[in-house]
Motif scaffolding. Structure first.
Motif, PDB file in Angstrom:
ATOM      1  N   ARG A  91      20.666  33.728  32.907  1.00  0.00           N
ATOM      2  CA  ARG A  91      20.040  33.463  34.212  1.00  0.00           C
ATOM      3  C   ARG A  91      20.893  34.024  35.346  1.00  0.00           C
ATOM      4  O   ARG A  91      20.376  34.679  36.253  1.00  0.00           O
ATOM      5  CB  ARG A  91      19.818  31.968  34.388  1.00  0.00           C
ATOM      6  CG  ARG A  91      19.222  31.598  35.747  1.00  0.00           C
ATOM      7  CD  ARG A  91      18.881  30.133  35.867  1.00  0.00           C
ATOM      8  NE  ARG A  91      17.619  29.827  35.213  1.00  0.00           N
ATOM      9  CZ  ARG A  91      17.488  29.026  34.169  1.00  0.00           C
ATOM     10  NH1 ARG A  91      18.556  28.448  33.646  1.00  0.00           N
ATOM     11  NH2 ARG A  91      16.317  28.799  33.635  1.00  0.00           N
ATOM     12  N   ARG A  95      20.059  36.717  38.122  1.00  0.00           N
ATOM     13  CA  ARG A  95      20.118  36.311  39.527  1.00  0.00           C
ATOM     14  C   ARG A  95      20.979  37.260  40.347  1.00  0.00           C
ATOM     15  O   ARG A  95      20.657  37.564  41.499  1.00  0.00           O
ATOM     16  CB  ARG A  95      20.657  34.887  39.645  1.00  0.00           C
ATOM     17  CG  ARG A  95      19.597  33.868  39.356  1.00  0.00           C
ATOM     18  CD  ARG A  95      20.073  32.488  39.704  1.00  0.00           C
ATOM     19  NE  ARG A  95      18.984  31.535  39.545  1.00  0.00           N
ATOM     20  CZ  ARG A  95      19.128  30.226  39.631  1.00  0.00           C
ATOM     21  NH1 ARG A  95      20.323  29.724  39.882  1.00  0.00           N
ATOM     22  NH2 ARG A  95      18.101  29.430  39.487  1.00  0.00           N
ATOM     23  N   ASP A 105      14.898  34.081  43.608  1.00  0.00           N
ATOM     24  CA  ASP A 105      15.268  33.488  42.317  1.00  0.00           C
ATOM     25  C   ASP A 105      14.035  33.076  41.507  1.00  0.00           C
ATOM     26  O   ASP A 105      14.084  33.035  40.277  1.00  0.00           O
ATOM     27  CB  ASP A 105      16.156  32.257  42.540  1.00  0.00           C
ATOM     28  CG  ASP A 105      17.593  32.663  42.838  1.00  0.00           C
ATOM     29  OD1 ASP A 105      17.895  33.864  42.758  1.00  0.00           O
ATOM     30  OD2 ASP A 105      18.402  31.769  43.153  1.00  0.00           O
ATOM     31  N   GLN A 106      12.951  32.772  42.216  1.00  0.00           N
ATOM     32  CA  GLN A 106      11.724  32.355  41.536  1.00  0.00           C
ATOM     33  C   GLN A 106      11.224  33.461  40.612  1.00  0.00           C
ATOM     34  O   GLN A 106      10.701  33.202  39.526  1.00  0.00           O
ATOM     35  CB  GLN A 106      10.689  32.025  42.622  1.00  0.00           C
ATOM     36  CG  GLN A 106       9.343  31.569  42.117  1.00  0.00           C
ATOM     37  CD  GLN A 106       8.260  31.886  43.131  1.00  0.00           C
ATOM     38  OE1 GLN A 106       8.524  31.952  44.340  1.00  0.00           O
ATOM     39  NE2 GLN A 106       7.053  32.101  42.656  1.00  0.00           N
ATOM     40  N   GLU A 109      12.874  33.328  37.271  1.00  0.00           N
ATOM     41  CA  GLU A 109      12.248  32.376  36.347  1.00  0.00           C
ATOM     42  C   GLU A 109      10.978  32.968  35.746  1.00  0.00           C
ATOM     43  O   GLU A 109      10.683  32.760  34.571  1.00  0.00           O
ATOM     44  CB  GLU A 109      11.943  31.058  37.069  1.00  0.00           C
ATOM     45  CG  GLU A 109      13.188  30.359  37.624  1.00  0.00           C
ATOM     46  CD  GLU A 109      14.301  30.171  36.587  1.00  0.00           C
ATOM     47  OE1 GLU A 109      14.002  29.784  35.441  1.00  0.00           O
ATOM     48  OE2 GLU A 109      15.471  30.456  36.928  1.00  0.00           O
ATOM     49  N   GLU A 110      10.236  33.738  36.552  1.00  0.00           N
ATOM     50  CA  GLU A 110       9.003  34.369  36.040  1.00  0.00           C
ATOM     51  C   GLU A 110       9.299  35.335  34.898  1.00  0.00           C
ATOM     52  O   GLU A 110       8.654  35.276  33.850  1.00  0.00           O
ATOM     53  CB  GLU A 110       8.291  35.135  37.167  1.00  0.00           C
ATOM     54  CG  GLU A 110       7.504  34.249  38.118  1.00  0.00           C
ATOM     55  CD  GLU A 110       6.956  35.044  39.310  1.00  0.00           C
ATOM     56  OE1 GLU A 110       6.758  34.429  40.373  1.00  0.00           O
ATOM     57  OE2 GLU A 110       6.754  36.275  39.172  1.00  0.00           O
ATOM     58  N   ALA A 113      10.370  33.587  31.755  1.00  0.00           N
ATOM     59  CA  ALA A 113       9.224  33.015  31.048  1.00  0.00           C
ATOM     60  C   ALA A 113       8.454  34.120  30.326  1.00  0.00           C
ATOM     61  O   ALA A 113       8.063  33.980  29.162  1.00  0.00           O
ATOM     62  CB  ALA A 113       8.322  32.266  32.028  1.00  0.00           C
ATOM     63  N   THR A 118      13.405  31.595  28.736  1.00  0.00           N
ATOM     64  CA  THR A 118      13.679  30.437  29.590  1.00  0.00           C
ATOM     65  C   THR A 118      14.665  29.471  28.925  1.00  0.00           C
ATOM     66  O   THR A 118      15.619  29.015  29.550  1.00  0.00           O
ATOM     67  CB  THR A 118      12.369  29.710  29.929  1.00  0.00           C
ATOM     68  OG1 THR A 118      11.464  30.678  30.466  1.00  0.00           O
ATOM     69  CG2 THR A 118      12.592  28.611  30.947  1.00  0.00           C
TER      70      THR A 118
END
Lengths: 294, 250
Positions: A91, A95, A105-106, A109-110, A113, A118
């Motif tokens: 992560r 980032r 940052d969102q 996460e996408e 996934a 994740t």
């Protein structure tokens, strides 16, 4: 879109990439093939501006990589899945990339996934399997939602599920109108994924063909108990078994009609293509001979 | 956000998301507290033996001694910001994100410089905090003066970290970089002084004073010009690094 214009890279006396001119078009998966040391990875490094070309240029949407303000928003690349700090979490790796591009940052996460990472994202990257590293690398390539994707051997280390996942992903990215440039050693995989094939041998472009043409030049396989008259009538026929003939460059219609006219029973009649692998080996063999002669 | 702050934000995240950074910080704090305490103990014992009164102990001397050791940990921190990238090949990803070599190095320098200056302030303050109670009867504690020395120590540590960042970019390997840093800071001045004594060429002693080690010592002793000399060393290393990064294939 990627345009290579007379792209050349020499390391001392060796020419890794030799006067490569090529346009990669949107909406297409272009497969990049060639034996080891043919210059595939070097070409990709030149596109990313990691190495400077000896002459010529690599342009992405008309601009050099170095002139892109937020490059990952234009072109996402995966060159080396293991190029991750082993002590940093997946992560945090993404980032840091996101920060440099002004990507929120969102989005990290996408893509985590999307690549099924994740769960593993909080672990240190040093604990990842090669397959997980590939997924993380692909997540990084997708981070900026780029119009161009360039992946060096993305299916290396992936399990069959992962291989199929990549295939579907690349097809859907091309269907969205993106330019997809992917190298692989897995010929059968390329055959199912790519629309167009670019083959490199000794740094030179030795083929640039739509996939259909490379796999089309096949023939017909015919099986029956008394095929001798057919073999006599067709000079391009060869025995591929005791009761099996392969007729190169013919269609099932032609062979079927001829067998009927000769009154021969036929148990099986089907088109066979040389596999992409054969076409590829034929092409690179010539390149090697050419190279050896030089 | 502009490209430079974006690159710096990425570098800051990278710096704090690996354990080696925190090992360096922890090591620096421990080393400083240990050296300062030992130094305070022996100074105090000696001065009390001599029946010296208040004001006989020079403020922050213990911390200055600690900084001589902590220096190399700060050098490691600055160096790892780039040699760590080469060792793990993440330099490829970093350059793909920030293709401008000068911008990348500027971002790294800003982050390494700011982080090591802040850490240097903390480490120096801890050194003072540890030794002050041990020397309370001998120490003439003048807040302004102590604060100035703490700032100078932090500046010295940050400049050495930047020097190591530049050298690390040039050399690309940790072992080679730390050797060169040690050679420049520690061995070079001794070598020059030795040469001066052997040949009788006095100017070599003067030259030795301008190498990073002695320049840093004079900065900490309150000579701002020596600070500029050390800064020039760091700037030269970073300029050479920028040139090399541009000229070389990644």
């Amino acid at each position: 879109m990627i345009s290579l214009r007379g792209l050349t890279k020499r390391y001392g006396a060796t020419t890794a990439v030799d006067d490569l001119t090529l346009d990669l078009t949107p909406g297409t998966v272009t497969g990049f093939l060639g034996p080891n040391g043919a210059g595939k990875s070097t070409t990709m490094r030149l596109i990313l501006g990691l190495d400077a070309p000896t002459s010529g240029a690599a342009l992405i949407g008309g601009r050099r990589y170095a002139d892109l303000d937020r490059p990952l928003r234009t072109i996402g690349a995966l060159l080396d899945a293991k190029a991750v700090h082993p002590a940093r979490s997946g992560r945090d790796h993404l980032r840091a990339m996101a920060r440099s591009q002004g990507v929120p940052d969102q989005r990290v996460e996408e893509v985590l996934a999307l690549t099924g990472m994740t769960e593993a994202a909080r672990r240190r990257a040093g604990t990842y399997s090669l397959g997980m590293s590939q997924r993380l690398g692909i997540a990084g390539a997708l981070l900026g939602d780029p119009a161009v994707l360039m992946l060096d051997e993305p299916v290396n280390g992936l399990d069959p599920d992962g291989v199929r996942w990549i295939r579907t992903l690349l097809r859907s990215l091309a269907a969205e109108g993106r330019t997809v440039f992917v190298s692989s050693h897995l010929m059968s995989e390329m055959e199912r994924t790519a629309d167009r094939l670019v083959v490199l041998g000794r740094g030179r472009l030795i083929a640039d063909e739509p996939m259909e043409r490379l796999v089309a030049a096949g023939g017909v396989l015919v099986r029956g108990p008394r095929l001798r008259p057919l073999a006599d009538a067709l000079p391009q026929a060869g025995w591929s078994g005791p009761d099996e003939l392969t007729v190169v460059g013919a269609t099932p219609e032609e062979v079927g009609r001829l067998a009927y006219e000769l009154g021969l029973p036929v148990y099986e009649l089907r088109p066979v293509g040389p596999s992409l692998e054969e076409s590829y080996l034929r092409l690179t063999e010539t390149a090697t001979e050419y190279g050896a002669r030089r | 956000m502009n490209a430079l702050p974006r690159a710096a934000a990425a570098e800051w995240l990278k710096l704090r998301s690996v354990r080696s950074t925190w090992w360096c910080a922890g090591g620096a704090v421990t080393t400083m507290m240990l050296v300062a305490a030992l130094e305070a103990d022996s100074t105090g014992r000696y001065l009390r033996q001599q029946d010296a009164g208040p004001g006989s102990a020079e403020a922050v001397t213990t911390t200055v001694a600690g900084a001589e050791w902590v220096l190399y940990i700060f050098a490691a921190l600055g160096m790892l910001a780039v040699t760590g990238e080469y060792a793990t090949r993440t330099i490829v990803v970093t350059l793909a994100c920030t293709p401008s070599r000068s911008r990348l190095l500027l971002a790294k320098a800003a982050v390494v410089g700011a982080a090591s200056f802040a850490a240097g302030l903390l480490v120096a303050a801890l050194g003072v905090a540890v030794s002050a109670p041990m020397l309370h009867d001998l120490w003439d504690f003048e807040t302004g003066r102590v604060a100035g020395r703490i700032l100078a120590i932090a500046a010295r540590l940050a400049l050495v970290a930047l020097l190591a960042l530049g050298l690390g970019t040039l050399i690309r390997r940790s072992a080679g970089t730390i050797t060169v840093v040690f050679g420049l800071v520690m061995v070079l001045p001794l070598l020059l002084q030795g040469l001066a004594a052997w040949s009788g060429a006095a100017f070599l002693t003067a030259v030795a004073g301008y190498t990073p080690g002695p320049a840093g010592q004079r900065l900490v002793a309150g000579d701002p010009v020596a600070g500029l000399v050390l800064a020039a060393w760091a700037a030269a290393a970073l300029a050479a690094a920028t040139w090399a990064l541009r000229a070389r294939d990644a």
